[in-house]
Enzyme design. Structure first.
Site, PDB file in Angstrom:
ATOM      1  N   LYS A 111     -94.600 -32.378  21.680  1.00  0.00           N
ATOM      2  CA  LYS A 111     -94.557 -33.508  20.759  1.00  0.00           C
ATOM      3  C   LYS A 111     -95.934 -33.886  20.224  1.00  0.00           C
ATOM      4  O   LYS A 111     -96.070 -34.290  19.062  1.00  0.00           O
ATOM      5  CB  LYS A 111     -93.925 -34.723  21.440  1.00  0.00           C
ATOM      6  CG  LYS A 111     -92.446 -34.554  21.747  1.00  0.00           C
ATOM      7  CD  LYS A 111     -91.869 -35.806  22.406  1.00  0.00           C
ATOM      8  CE  LYS A 111     -90.390 -35.629  22.694  1.00  0.00           C
ATOM      9  NZ  LYS A 111     -89.795 -36.829  23.341  1.00  0.00           N
ATOM     10  N   LYS A 192     -80.180 -27.171  18.985  1.00  0.00           N
ATOM     11  CA  LYS A 192     -79.330 -28.205  19.556  1.00  0.00           C
ATOM     12  C   LYS A 192     -78.972 -29.265  18.517  1.00  0.00           C
ATOM     13  O   LYS A 192     -79.772 -29.589  17.640  1.00  0.00           O
ATOM     14  CB  LYS A 192     -80.043 -28.879  20.736  1.00  0.00           C
ATOM     15  CG  LYS A 192     -80.141 -28.032  21.981  1.00  0.00           C
ATOM     16  CD  LYS A 192     -80.925 -28.736  23.070  1.00  0.00           C
ATOM     17  CE  LYS A 192     -80.238 -30.003  23.540  1.00  0.00           C
ATOM     18  NZ  LYS A 192     -80.946 -30.638  24.676  1.00  0.00           N
ATOM     19  N   LYS A 195     -79.754 -36.100  16.321  1.00  0.00           N
ATOM     20  CA  LYS A 195     -79.840 -37.070  15.237  1.00  0.00           C
ATOM     21  C   LYS A 195     -81.217 -37.049  14.588  1.00  0.00           C
ATOM     22  O   LYS A 195     -81.395 -37.528  13.472  1.00  0.00           O
ATOM     23  CB  LYS A 195     -79.558 -38.477  15.772  1.00  0.00           C
ATOM     24  CG  LYS A 195     -78.124 -38.716  16.194  1.00  0.00           C
ATOM     25  CD  LYS A 195     -77.191 -38.853  15.003  1.00  0.00           C
ATOM     26  CE  LYS A 195     -77.327 -40.201  14.340  1.00  0.00           C
ATOM     27  NZ  LYS A 195     -76.304 -40.436  13.305  1.00  0.00           N
TER      28      LYS A 195
END
Length: 338
Positions: A111, A192, A195
């Protein structure tokens, strides 16, 4: 009866991947166990978020969990920030953790990359996660592959604290489902369902209407050739649909494949199965949304129960670490021999 602990970030609307990959297992796990489930709103602060939406998303996530089948008579459902010991224990554990092991956390590297502007909260996220678990003397923690490293850190911190300050924490074990539902994006079946990825047709919301579910399944990406065969490497699109149908019906993807002679048949049956799977969730959501005070009462009661356990654990840990208890005198200094 085992003590369970698991948490979910407050994204608001949850999707089919959340339901099949985690929440359905939580519902099963609450029966016959002492289960604690937490909406981890403090973790949401470690990334970019809208402060005007966080409280609403936290509430909506709890509402979704109740709609999915969590029963406040069977489990303890609460919001992380409503129990102050999470942050307090995280600091004690940060003083036990070391820089090297946090730098090795793959999720932080994924990240943050090499960015110097990454938030410190993202770096110490796994320590707060360890506090979430250790506060409740959790014996089992449901984990997927992406959380195994974080649980190993939790175990290491618990063992190190126990070795340094004396027996304090239960060292948790991973609870890995025998068959984990693989839920991939309908438009990009090699990644995967999420959202956070801009793929509105690829993600089925847990509260999508039957028409929306049918539209998304019928537009799902398939593969070249017309053979319905379970082969995730060669036919990821078809295999994803077979896995969704299997998760909804309890059959195996390979056995289901022989039932279809066309992609159209597979999509029609998968759509129908998913509509029926999520129908009770949608109906329960409508009932709960009409009475939000009921959800608030569940969260208040859950925080009270959680605080009793967390408070006792934190007191035990703070005393072991040598902190002065409120309203008490320090122990007498040990006399030196001589």
């Amino acid at each position: 009866m085992a003590r369970l602990l698991s948490g979910i970030q407050p994204s608001g609307d949850l999707h089919l991947g959340n339901y099949l990959g985690a929440i359905r297992g939580w519902v099963a796990g609450q029966r016959g166990n002492d289960a604690y489930y937490c909406v981890v709103d403090l973790h949401a602060l470690s990334g970019d978020y809208d402060p005007h939406q966080l409280a609403r998303r936290t509430f909506d996530t709890a509402l979704n969990l109740l709609a999915a089948g969590l029963d406040p008579d069977e489990c303890t459902l609460f919001v992380q920030s409503h129990v102050g010991e999470h942050s307090r224990l995280a600091w004690l554990l940060e003083c036990v953790a070391n820089l090297g092991e946090l730098r090795r956390m793959t999720q932080f590297k994924d990240k943050a990359g090499e960015s110097e502007s990454a938030r410190v909260g993202l770096f110490t996220y796994p320590v707060l996660q360890a506090a979430d678990i250790l506060l409740y003397d959790a014996e089992l923690v449901p984990v997927g592959d992406d959380q195994r490293q974080h649980l190993e850190l939790t175990r290491d911190l618990a063992q190190r604290f126990n070795h340094r300050y004396g027996p304090t924490f239960v060292v948790p074990e991973a609870s890995v489902p025998e068959v984990a539902a693989r839920v991939m994006d309908l438009q990009a079946p090699t990644r995967k369902m999420s959202k956070s990825v801009s793929s509105p047709l690829g993600t089925i919301g847990m509260l999508d209407s039957p028409a929306e579910i049918d539209r998304k399944v019928r537009k799902a990406v398939t593969d070249t050739g017309g053979e319905v065969r379970y082969d995730p490497d060669a036919k990821p699109g078809v295999s994803n649909l077979l896995e969704l149908l299997a998760a909804a019906t309890g059959a195996s993807p390979a056995s289901l494949a022989g039932s279809f002679t066309s992609y159209g048949q597979l999509k029609a049956q998968t759509s129908e199965a998913l509509v029926e799977l999520l129908r009770p969730v949608r109906e329960r959501y409508v009932e709960l949304a009409a009475d939000p005070a009921q959800v608030t009462a569940v969260l208040v009661a859950g925080a009270e129960r959680a605080s009793q356990v967390a408070g006792a654990t934190f007191e035990r840990a703070s005393m072991a670490a040598g902190l002065l208890a409120p309203g008490s005198e320090p122990p007498r200094a040990q006399e030196t021999a001589g």
